[in-house]
Write an enzyme that holds these catalytic residues in place. Structure first.
Site, PDB file in Angstrom:
ATOM      1  N   LYS A 132       0.832  -1.211   0.000  1.00 47.52           N
ATOM      2  CA  LYS A 132       0.000   0.000   0.000  1.00 47.52           C
ATOM      3  C   LYS A 132       0.864   1.258   0.000  1.00 47.52           C
ATOM      4  CE  LYS A 132      -2.387  -2.702  -0.494  1.00 47.52           C
ATOM      5  NZ  LYS A 132      -2.433  -4.176  -0.401  1.00 47.52           N
ATOM      6  N   GLY A 156       0.035 -14.339 -13.233  1.00 49.80           N
ATOM      7  CA  GLY A 156      -1.050 -14.336 -12.247  1.00 49.80           C
ATOM      8  C   GLY A 156      -1.656 -12.952 -12.126  1.00 49.80           C
ATOM      9  N   GLY A 164      -4.171 -12.085 -10.155  1.00 52.53           N
ATOM     10  CA  GLY A 164      -4.997 -12.069  -8.951  1.00 52.53           C
ATOM     11  C   GLY A 164      -4.756 -10.757  -8.215  1.00 52.53           C
ATOM     12  N   VAL A 165      -5.120 -10.748  -6.937  1.00 54.21           N
ATOM     13  CA  VAL A 165      -5.032  -9.513  -6.157  1.00 54.21           C
ATOM     14  C   VAL A 165      -3.593  -8.967  -6.153  1.00 54.21           C
ATOM     15  CG1 VAL A 165      -5.377  -8.506  -3.875  1.00 54.21           C
ATOM     16  CG2 VAL A 165      -6.944 -10.264  -4.696  1.00 54.21           C
ATOM     17  N   ILE A 166      -2.634  -9.834  -5.808  1.00 54.34           N
ATOM     18  CA  ILE A 166      -1.244  -9.359  -5.660  1.00 54.34           C
ATOM     19  C   ILE A 166      -0.665  -8.967  -7.019  1.00 54.34           C
ATOM     20  CG2 ILE A 166       1.088 -10.070  -4.959  1.00 54.34           C
ATOM     21  CD1 ILE A 166      -0.256 -11.719  -2.712  1.00 54.34           C
ATOM     22  N   ALA A 214       3.260 -14.266  -9.365  1.00 51.23           N
ATOM     23  CA  ALA A 214       2.246 -13.958  -8.333  1.00 51.23           C
ATOM     24  C   ALA A 214       1.056 -14.888  -8.531  1.00 51.23           C
ATOM     25  CB  ALA A 214       1.821 -12.498  -8.435  1.00 51.23           C
ATOM     26  N   ARG A 230      -0.492 -18.152  -2.828  1.00 51.55           N
ATOM     27  CA  ARG A 230       0.347 -18.403  -1.654  1.00 51.55           C
ATOM     28  C   ARG A 230      -0.010 -19.746  -1.034  1.00 51.55           C
ATOM     29  NH1 ARG A 230       3.156 -14.181   0.033  1.00 51.55           N
ATOM     30  NH2 ARG A 230       3.136 -14.782   2.226  1.00 51.55           N
ATOM     31  N   HIS A 273     -23.361  15.274   2.806  1.00 48.07           N
ATOM     32  CA  HIS A 273     -23.245  15.702   1.412  1.00 48.07           C
ATOM     33  C   HIS A 273     -22.185  16.796   1.306  1.00 48.07           C
ATOM     34  CE1 HIS A 273     -24.338  16.852  -2.643  1.00 48.07           C
ATOM     35  NE2 HIS A 273     -24.333  18.109  -2.236  1.00 48.07           N
TER      36      HIS A 273
HETATM   37  P1  FAD Z   1       1.872 -14.025   8.281  1.00 49.80           P
HETATM   38  O1  FAD Z   1       1.598 -12.576   8.180  1.00 49.80           O
HETATM   39  O2  FAD Z   1       2.422 -14.717   7.087  1.00 49.80           O
HETATM   40  O3  FAD Z   1       2.853 -14.204   9.527  1.00 49.80           O
HETATM   41  C1  FAD Z   1       3.348 -15.429   9.913  1.00 49.80           C
HETATM   42  C2  FAD Z   1       4.640 -15.220  10.675  1.00 49.80           C
HETATM   43  O4  FAD Z   1       5.047 -16.461  11.233  1.00 49.80           O
HETATM   44  C3  FAD Z   1       5.803 -14.753   9.830  1.00 49.80           C
HETATM   45  O5  FAD Z   1       6.525 -13.758  10.509  1.00 49.80           O
HETATM   46  C4  FAD Z   1       6.648 -16.012   9.653  1.00 49.80           C
HETATM   47  O6  FAD Z   1       8.018 -15.711   9.419  1.00 49.80           O
HETATM   48  C5  FAD Z   1       6.428 -16.680  10.983  1.00 49.80           C
HETATM   49  N1  FAD Z   1       6.627 -18.122  11.009  1.00 49.80           N
HETATM   50  C6  FAD Z   1       6.233 -19.060  10.101  1.00 49.80           C
HETATM   51  N2  FAD Z   1       6.533 -20.306  10.525  1.00 49.80           N
HETATM   52  C7  FAD Z   1       7.155 -20.158  11.724  1.00 49.80           C
HETATM   53  C8  FAD Z   1       7.689 -21.060  12.658  1.00 49.80           C
HETATM   54  N3  FAD Z   1       7.638 -22.380  12.480  1.00 49.80           N
HETATM   55  N4  FAD Z   1       8.274 -20.567  13.769  1.00 49.80           N
HETATM   56  C9  FAD Z   1       8.317 -19.230  13.984  1.00 49.80           C
HETATM   57  N5  FAD Z   1       7.811 -18.333  13.140  1.00 49.80           N
HETATM   58  C10 FAD Z   1       7.217 -18.785  12.032  1.00 49.80           C
HETATM   59  N6  FAD Z   1      -4.116  -8.955   3.190  1.00 49.80           N
HETATM   60  C11 FAD Z   1      -5.033  -8.003   3.446  1.00 49.80           C
HETATM   61  O7  FAD Z   1      -5.939  -8.228   4.243  1.00 49.80           O
HETATM   62  N7  FAD Z   1      -4.959  -6.776   2.843  1.00 49.80           N
HETATM   63  C12 FAD Z   1      -3.986  -6.470   1.958  1.00 49.80           C
HETATM   64  O8  FAD Z   1      -3.945  -5.361   1.431  1.00 49.80           O
HETATM   65  C13 FAD Z   1      -3.008  -7.455   1.665  1.00 49.80           C
HETATM   66  N8  FAD Z   1      -2.002  -7.191   0.804  1.00 49.80           N
HETATM   67  C14 FAD Z   1      -1.044  -8.133   0.593  1.00 49.80           C
HETATM   68  C15 FAD Z   1      -0.006  -7.827  -0.283  1.00 49.80           C
HETATM   69  C16 FAD Z   1       1.000  -8.744  -0.517  1.00 49.80           C
HETATM   70  C17 FAD Z   1       2.120  -8.398  -1.459  1.00 49.80           C
HETATM   71  C18 FAD Z   1       0.978 -10.002   0.168  1.00 49.80           C
HETATM   72  C19 FAD Z   1       2.076 -11.006  -0.053  1.00 49.80           C
HETATM   73  C20 FAD Z   1      -0.066 -10.311   1.041  1.00 49.80           C
HETATM   74  C21 FAD Z   1      -1.076  -9.381   1.254  1.00 49.80           C
HETATM   75  N9  FAD Z   1      -2.149  -9.658   2.109  1.00 49.80           N
HETATM   76  C22 FAD Z   1      -3.109  -8.707   2.332  1.00 49.80           C
HETATM   77  C23 FAD Z   1      -2.272 -10.952   2.804  1.00 49.80           C
HETATM   78  C24 FAD Z   1      -1.788 -10.823   4.240  1.00 49.80           C
HETATM   79  O9  FAD Z   1      -0.457 -10.382   4.247  1.00 49.80           O
HETATM   80  C25 FAD Z   1      -1.921 -12.159   4.937  1.00 49.80           C
HETATM   81  O10 FAD Z   1      -3.255 -12.610   4.850  1.00 49.80           O
HETATM   82  C26 FAD Z   1      -1.544 -12.046   6.405  1.00 49.80           C
HETATM   83  O11 FAD Z   1      -0.232 -11.568   6.560  1.00 49.80           O
HETATM   84  C27 FAD Z   1      -1.673 -13.410   7.085  1.00 49.80           C
HETATM   85  O12 FAD Z   1      -1.397 -13.267   8.434  1.00 49.80           O
HETATM   86  P2  FAD Z   1      -0.837 -14.454   9.312  1.00 49.80           P
HETATM   87  O13 FAD Z   1      -0.663 -13.886  10.676  1.00 49.80           O
HETATM   88  O14 FAD Z   1      -1.687 -15.651   9.133  1.00 49.80           O
HETATM   89  O15 FAD Z   1       0.580 -14.848   8.696  1.00 49.80           O
HETATM   90  P1  AMP Z   2      -4.390 -14.796  -5.950  1.00 46.81           P
HETATM   91  O1  AMP Z   2      -4.901 -16.147  -5.528  1.00 46.81           O
HETATM   92  O2  AMP Z   2      -5.370 -13.663  -5.819  1.00 46.81           O
HETATM   93  O3  AMP Z   2      -3.050 -14.473  -5.371  1.00 46.81           O
HETATM   94  O4  AMP Z   2      -4.162 -14.936  -7.517  1.00 46.81           O
HETATM   95  C1  AMP Z   2      -3.295 -15.830  -8.140  1.00 46.81           C
HETATM   96  C2  AMP Z   2      -3.676 -15.822  -9.613  1.00 46.81           C
HETATM   97  O5  AMP Z   2      -2.686 -16.523 -10.338  1.00 46.81           O
HETATM   98  C3  AMP Z   2      -5.005 -16.513  -9.896  1.00 46.81           C
HETATM   99  O6  AMP Z   2      -5.795 -15.658 -10.689  1.00 46.81           O
HETATM  100  C4  AMP Z   2      -4.611 -17.773 -10.633  1.00 46.81           C
HETATM  101  O7  AMP Z   2      -5.572 -18.148 -11.593  1.00 46.81           O
HETATM  102  C5  AMP Z   2      -3.325 -17.345 -11.303  1.00 46.81           C
HETATM  103  N1  AMP Z   2      -2.433 -18.460 -11.616  1.00 46.81           N
HETATM  104  C6  AMP Z   2      -2.148 -19.536 -10.844  1.00 46.81           C
HETATM  105  N2  AMP Z   2      -1.225 -20.334 -11.452  1.00 46.81           N
HETATM  106  C7  AMP Z   2      -0.923 -19.737 -12.654  1.00 46.81           C
HETATM  107  C8  AMP Z   2      -0.032 -20.036 -13.722  1.00 46.81           C
HETATM  108  N3  AMP Z   2       0.757 -21.119 -13.699  1.00 46.81           N
HETATM  109  N4  AMP Z   2       0.009 -19.191 -14.786  1.00 46.81           N
HETATM  110  C9  AMP Z   2      -0.766 -18.062 -14.798  1.00 46.81           C
HETATM  111  N5  AMP Z   2      -1.616 -17.719 -13.806  1.00 46.81           N
HETATM  112  C10 AMP Z   2      -1.704 -18.527 -12.742  1.00 46.81           C
END
Ligand code: FAD
Ligand code: AMP
Length: 477
Positions: free
Chosen positions: A58, A188, A190-192, A279, A282, A454
């Site tokens: 962001k 990909g 998708g969102v990311i 992308a 995940r 408004h």
């Molecule tokens: P995580 O945030 O992944 O945290 C897990 C933590 O656990 C990490 O620090 C990891 O290193 C640690 N860990 C893992 N295994 C172990 C272990 N065995 N021992 C110790 N530590 C460990 N979501 C939104 O809602 N809004 C957004 O705008 C948004 N934008 C995103 C943009 C990007 C580029 C990405 C990649 C993701 C985005 N997301 C967004 C998704 C969001 O980041 C995740 O849904 C969220 O971080 C998940 O939270 P979590 O606590 O489950 O795990």
């Molecule tokens: P998200 O789940 O929002 O992170 O989006 C991932 C996107 O990647 C989805 O729209 C999937 O359809 C797309 N995707 C997954 N695998 C592939 C691939 N091998 N080639 C192109 N797009 C893909």
């Protein structure tokens, strides 16, 4: 062995750190084990979301939007800007400062709540026992009344586009590019992929997104997607659907390009780019999370199996956030963190999975909650639709940001709000009004009879609610 914690969280992302704070508020002794190391080599709290996810993306979306405004949109306001320069390194440094300030803030919250932060890799070795491997390889064991697994997720890698960390990168690395790649490919859409593509397109990259599916953003309302597709095309984002990447080749030398081979309906195709972001989604971090003799049940996709209260099959062991079913969204994980903390404390915590808002921070923003038309039709639920275009609101016009609409779906008999789909300015903020209405089991009529200031963008939400009853005031019904 150290003893005496009421609860240990593995993972300090939004799910784990919020769960830890709520547990401490409820009087528990809490420890959080996390292994994340920021790019400066220092351990940091906040997980993916704060370090390489929601927040840095962001920050860059905001910076790139400022640049785009100055270079493309100011002239319409009678403002001429000359000599505009882009310093990508400074942009990245600002992003890093935002991240550092926020992760430092969580450190402060941990101190204030007397939560112990244990840096290392956590592994569940028994129901109530966690082994932590420290950075130097030594191990220590901790026991607790309950253990909450919140290890999050990481980018999926695909064999046809192996990462080299320079030319072919994942979303973590795409947040740290030091120059604008003239040609950027994204696998990909998708969102990311869309968010990363938007950042670098606004900064001047020619962006091509290759999406495997034949439809963009499958689960999203189709009318919203049509509007988005047109806007993305106008911005120069080249989204190619139905593309299967079959292989990639990286040329030699620092300036070498990446050749992407892919197949679409017409046959084999090739794309040449300077950087390629993979992308494609995940996957849950469950590797090395439990020792061999701990029988933690995973589902068929590798997520930890949990019930509606995030209980695993093991007594006193919970799992929350990206590692369990449901959308991979930070706020969903946070709510689960609060719920398990309250459950462990003997309270009635719960998560309403029907009202999880989704947001895509593109331009225009896209946000939705609840059911789509397609889902309601498939379930045989009778519903009425109310839509209202931002172009018919004074505020959106004054902002010169009038693409998009609000669409509300309400039950045909009870008028209860069942879904909201917004594309347009500040959709990420506006969706909250629909979420609150749905959480209170409110109706379109409730929204329609609520006074809105408004001129604001939120008037479009009220007008859409009026439109459900065919009585919108600022458009023909
Ligand atoms: P995580 O945030 O992944 O945290 C897990 C933590 O656990 C990490 O620090 C990891 O290193 C640690 N860990 C893992 N295994 C172990 C272990 N065995 N021992 C110790 N530590 C460990 N979501 C939104 O809602 N809004 C957004 O705008 C948004 N934008 C995103 C943009 C990007 C580029 C990405 C990649 C993701 C985005 N997301 C967004 C998704 C969001 O980041 C995740 O849904 C969220 O971080 C998940 O939270 P979590 O606590 O489950 O795990
Ligand atoms: P998200 O789940 O929002 O992170 O989006 C991932 C996107 O990647 C989805 O729209 C999937 O359809 C797309 N995707 C997954 N695998 C592939 C691939 N091998 N080639 C192109 N797009 C893909």
């Amino acid at each position: 062995m150290s003893n005496g914690y009421d609860v240990i969280f593995i993972g300090a992302g939004p799910a784990g750190y919020v769960g830890a704070i709520r547990s401490a508020q409820l009087g528990m002794q809490v420890a959080v084990v996390d292994n994340f190391v920021f790019k400066d080599g220092k351990p940091a709290l906040g997980g993916t979301c704060l370090n390489v996810g929601c927040i840095p993306s962001k920050a860059l979306l905001d910076s790139s939007e400022q640049y785009h405004k100055v270079t493309e949109h100011l002239s319409a306001h009678g403002i001429t800007a000359r000599g505009v320069e882009l310093n990508v390194e400074q942009m990245i440094a600002r992003k890093d400062k935002v991240v550092k300030d926020l992760t430092g803030g969580i450190r402060q919250l941990f101190k204030a709540n007397k939560i112990e932060w244990i840096h290392g890799h956590g592994k569940l070795v028994d129901n109530r026992e966690v082994e932590v491997t420290n950075a130097d390889g030594t191990t220590e064991r901790y026991t607790a009344g309950s253990v909450v697994l919140a290890p999050g997720s990481r980018s999926i890698e695909i064999g046809s586009a192996p990462l080299d960390g320079d030319k072919i990168i994942n979303s973590d690395q795409a947040l740290d590019l030091t120059a604008v790649p003239p040609r950027l490919g994204v696998i990909g859409a998708g969102v990311i992929g869309l968010e990363m593509g938007s950042v670098w397109s606004r900064l001047g990259s020619e962006v091509v997104l290759l999406e495997a599916q034949d439809e963009l953003l499958g689960p999203v309302d189709r009318q919203v997607v049509r509007t988005a597709q047109k806007s993305f095309k106008d911005q120069g984002l080249d989204i190619r659907l139905g593309c299967r990447v079959t292989g990639t080749e990286i040329g030699s030398g620092a300036e070498a390009a990446v050749t992407v081979n892919y197949e679409d309906k017409k046959g084999e195709q090739q794309l040449t780019v300077d950087k390629l972001i993979v992308a494609v989604g995940r996957r849950p971090n469950t590797d090395n999370l439990v020792s061999g003799d701990v029988d933690l049940l995973l589902d068929e996709r590798g997520f930890i199996n949990v019930d509606e209260h995030c209980r695993t099959n093991l007594p006193d062991v919970y799992a929350i956030g990206d590692v369990v079913r449901g959308p991979m969204l930070a706020h969903k994980g946070q709510e689960e963190g609060v719920m398990v903390a309250e459950r462990i404390a003997g309270k009635a915590g719960h998560v309403n999975y029907e009202t999880i808002p989704w947001v895509i921070y593109t331009d225009p923003e896209i946000a939705w909650v609840g059911r789509t038309e397609a889902q309601l039709k498939a379930a045989g639920v009778p519903f009425n639709i109310g839509t209202f275009p931002f172009a018919a609101t004074g505020r959106a016009r004054a902002m010169d940001h009038s693409t998009g609409m609000v669409k509300l779906l309400a039950h045909a008999e009870s008028d209860r709000l069942l879904g909201a789909h917004i594309i347009g300015p500040q959709a990420s903020e506006l969706i909250a009004e629909a979420v609150v209405t749905m959480e209170f089991a409110g109706s379109a009529e409730d929204l329609a009879r609520t006074m809105h200031a408004h001129p604001t963008l939120s008037e479009a939400v009220r007008e859409a609610a009026l439109a459900v009853g065919k009585r919108a005031l600022h458009k023909a019904n």
